[in-house]
Design an enzyme around this catalytic site. Sequence first.
Site, PDB file in Angstrom:
ATOM      1  N   SER A 201      -3.643  31.716  -3.758  1.00  0.00           N
ATOM      2  CA  SER A 201      -3.590  32.830  -2.818  1.00  0.00           C
ATOM      3  C   SER A 201      -4.376  34.005  -3.393  1.00  0.00           C
ATOM      4  O   SER A 201      -4.944  33.913  -4.480  1.00  0.00           O
ATOM      5  CB  SER A 201      -2.142  33.248  -2.575  1.00  0.00           C
ATOM      6  OG  SER A 201      -1.662  33.947  -3.704  1.00  0.00           O
ATOM      7  N   LYS A 202      -4.354  35.097  -2.650  1.00  0.00           N
ATOM      8  CA  LYS A 202      -5.071  36.304  -3.090  1.00  0.00           C
ATOM      9  C   LYS A 202      -4.587  36.800  -4.441  1.00  0.00           C
ATOM     10  O   LYS A 202      -5.344  37.396  -5.194  1.00  0.00           O
ATOM     11  CB  LYS A 202      -4.870  37.423  -2.064  1.00  0.00           C
ATOM     12  CG  LYS A 202      -5.823  37.306  -0.912  1.00  0.00           C
ATOM     13  CD  LYS A 202      -5.849  38.591  -0.130  1.00  0.00           C
ATOM     14  CE  LYS A 202      -6.754  38.438   1.064  1.00  0.00           C
ATOM     15  NZ  LYS A 202      -6.435  39.352   2.141  1.00  0.00           N
ATOM     16  N   ARG A 203      -3.320  36.551  -4.699  1.00  0.00           N
ATOM     17  CA  ARG A 203      -2.754  36.982  -5.983  1.00  0.00           C
ATOM     18  C   ARG A 203      -3.552  36.444  -7.157  1.00  0.00           C
ATOM     19  O   ARG A 203      -3.576  37.021  -8.234  1.00  0.00           O
ATOM     20  CB  ARG A 203      -1.317  36.465  -6.130  1.00  0.00           C
ATOM     21  CG  ARG A 203      -0.253  37.287  -5.463  1.00  0.00           C
ATOM     22  CD  ARG A 203       1.105  36.662  -5.738  1.00  0.00           C
ATOM     23  NE  ARG A 203       1.171  35.276  -5.306  1.00  0.00           N
ATOM     24  CZ  ARG A 203       1.351  34.229  -6.104  1.00  0.00           C
ATOM     25  NH1 ARG A 203       1.516  34.404  -7.403  1.00  0.00           N
ATOM     26  NH2 ARG A 203       1.397  33.010  -5.616  1.00  0.00           N
ATOM     27  N   HIS A 204      -4.147  35.267  -6.980  1.00  0.00           N
ATOM     28  CA  HIS A 204      -4.898  34.642  -8.070  1.00  0.00           C
ATOM     29  C   HIS A 204      -6.342  35.128  -8.119  1.00  0.00           C
ATOM     30  O   HIS A 204      -7.146  34.609  -8.874  1.00  0.00           O
ATOM     31  CB  HIS A 204      -4.895  33.123  -7.895  1.00  0.00           C
ATOM     32  CG  HIS A 204      -3.525  32.533  -7.892  1.00  0.00           C
ATOM     33  ND1 HIS A 204      -2.949  32.016  -6.753  1.00  0.00           N
ATOM     34  CD2 HIS A 204      -2.617  32.397  -8.875  1.00  0.00           C
ATOM     35  CE1 HIS A 204      -1.742  31.573  -7.047  1.00  0.00           C
ATOM     36  NE2 HIS A 204      -1.513  31.796  -8.324  1.00  0.00           N
ATOM     37  N   GLY A 205      -6.647  36.107  -7.293  1.00  0.00           N
ATOM     38  CA  GLY A 205      -8.024  36.614  -7.288  1.00  0.00           C
ATOM     39  C   GLY A 205      -8.905  35.848  -6.323  1.00  0.00           C
ATOM     40  O   GLY A 205     -10.083  36.124  -6.190  1.00  0.00           O
TER      41      GLY A 205
END
Length: 437
Positions: A201-205
């Site tokens: 997800s976006k959390r992982h960049g």
Amino acid sequence: MAEVRVRFAPSPTGYLHVGGARTALFNWLYARHHRGTFILRIEDTDRSRSTEEAIDQILESMRWLGLDWDEFYRQTDRLEVHRRAAEELLRKGAAYEHEGAVWFRIPRTGVTVVEDLLLGRVEFKNSELKDLVILRSDGTPTYNFACVVDDSDMGVTHVIRGDDHLNNTPKQILIYRALGRELPKFAHLPMILGPDKTKLSKRHGAVSVLEYRRRGFLPEALVNFFARLGWSHGDQEIFSREELIELFDLAGVGKSAAVFDEQKLLWINHEWLRRADLGRLARLLSEFIVQEGIATEEQVAALGEGKLRRAAELLRERNKTLVAMAQAARFLFPGELPWPEEASALLGKTELATPLEEIAAALEGCEDFSPQGVERAVRAKLKELGLPLKAVAQPMRVAITGRTVSPGLFDVISLAGRELAVGRLRAAARRLGKGDG
Ligand code: GLU
């Protein structure tokens, strides 16, 4: 073997992200490797969620990555075809109407087998599948239905997609059979996980493809990186587009989830920056200098082609993205430099004020401002002053570039040019003289 026909079929409900780009790339590579056809089909029948903006973004992302398509379709151009296929199923008794929608009837008993090229044989009990809407009450087809009609009409031979679609495949197979159509081969790609092994997800960049462009990644680096998300060839990491086309096949796709690692992406980007043609890199660097607000277009143009090339050549050695390169190029332009913390220690030695002033004067009178010319002038002055280069090198570097790490000192002096280099050395000398380094 019959001609390979594959497709990438994004729903235009958002930007093209890592997962979608990986699916697009694997289909494209499969088509190019087998000299087949790559179809781009926009699955826009869900009108409440599809947008023109998303379509534009997807097309732009694909173009930027260099994933060219041979045929293009928009599913909404085929609504009539979908309706006729639904009528056929109604006539055959394989579908029924309920509350204005058309439903596909799943057999109550038996099993439906997916023979997956990657996962092998996967069985689904029909009793665990539910009847599904194929035409909404507004007459638009749903994904599972339009997908089958289109894949079949378009002669798709291999359906290569993320394994999040595996649960749809038995339903689609039952629809193929009810329509009396031939099945394509299926290959469900392993998931992509973040480094913490949870769904990417976006959390992982992981962001949209165009966001990577903005962050200063090269398309060939992303293609290389995406290829390695689930596919491998020995322990090779760097692949050109041509090599990927030559080597890619489903045999190299693993079964286990792929891990998205942004550090690796940075490393791959660095490798491709170092391989990039200098003329192209210089053009990109100028664009990023403007994008990052470091200088205006006019200022960049005033530097001239030669300096930009030289800057690109030097700055790519220590910077992993075009954004980082652009930031490291700040010293090429007039204006105050944001001096780092460490600068006060380096420029805090009042005894350096006079030597820096003397070197500035030597550079002011130096006719040959090439790195070699500059080096000769600086070394001659240091000899006269009885100082080793290392006594002044780091303070000079900070004074001229605003950084403690940069390309070679004589290279940066030459690149900055006489006016900026002399001005900044004098400013540093003044600060030192005042003892407020
Ligand atoms: N429109 C579907 C998606 O974007 C396509 C899935 C498929 O490839 O069949 O997920």
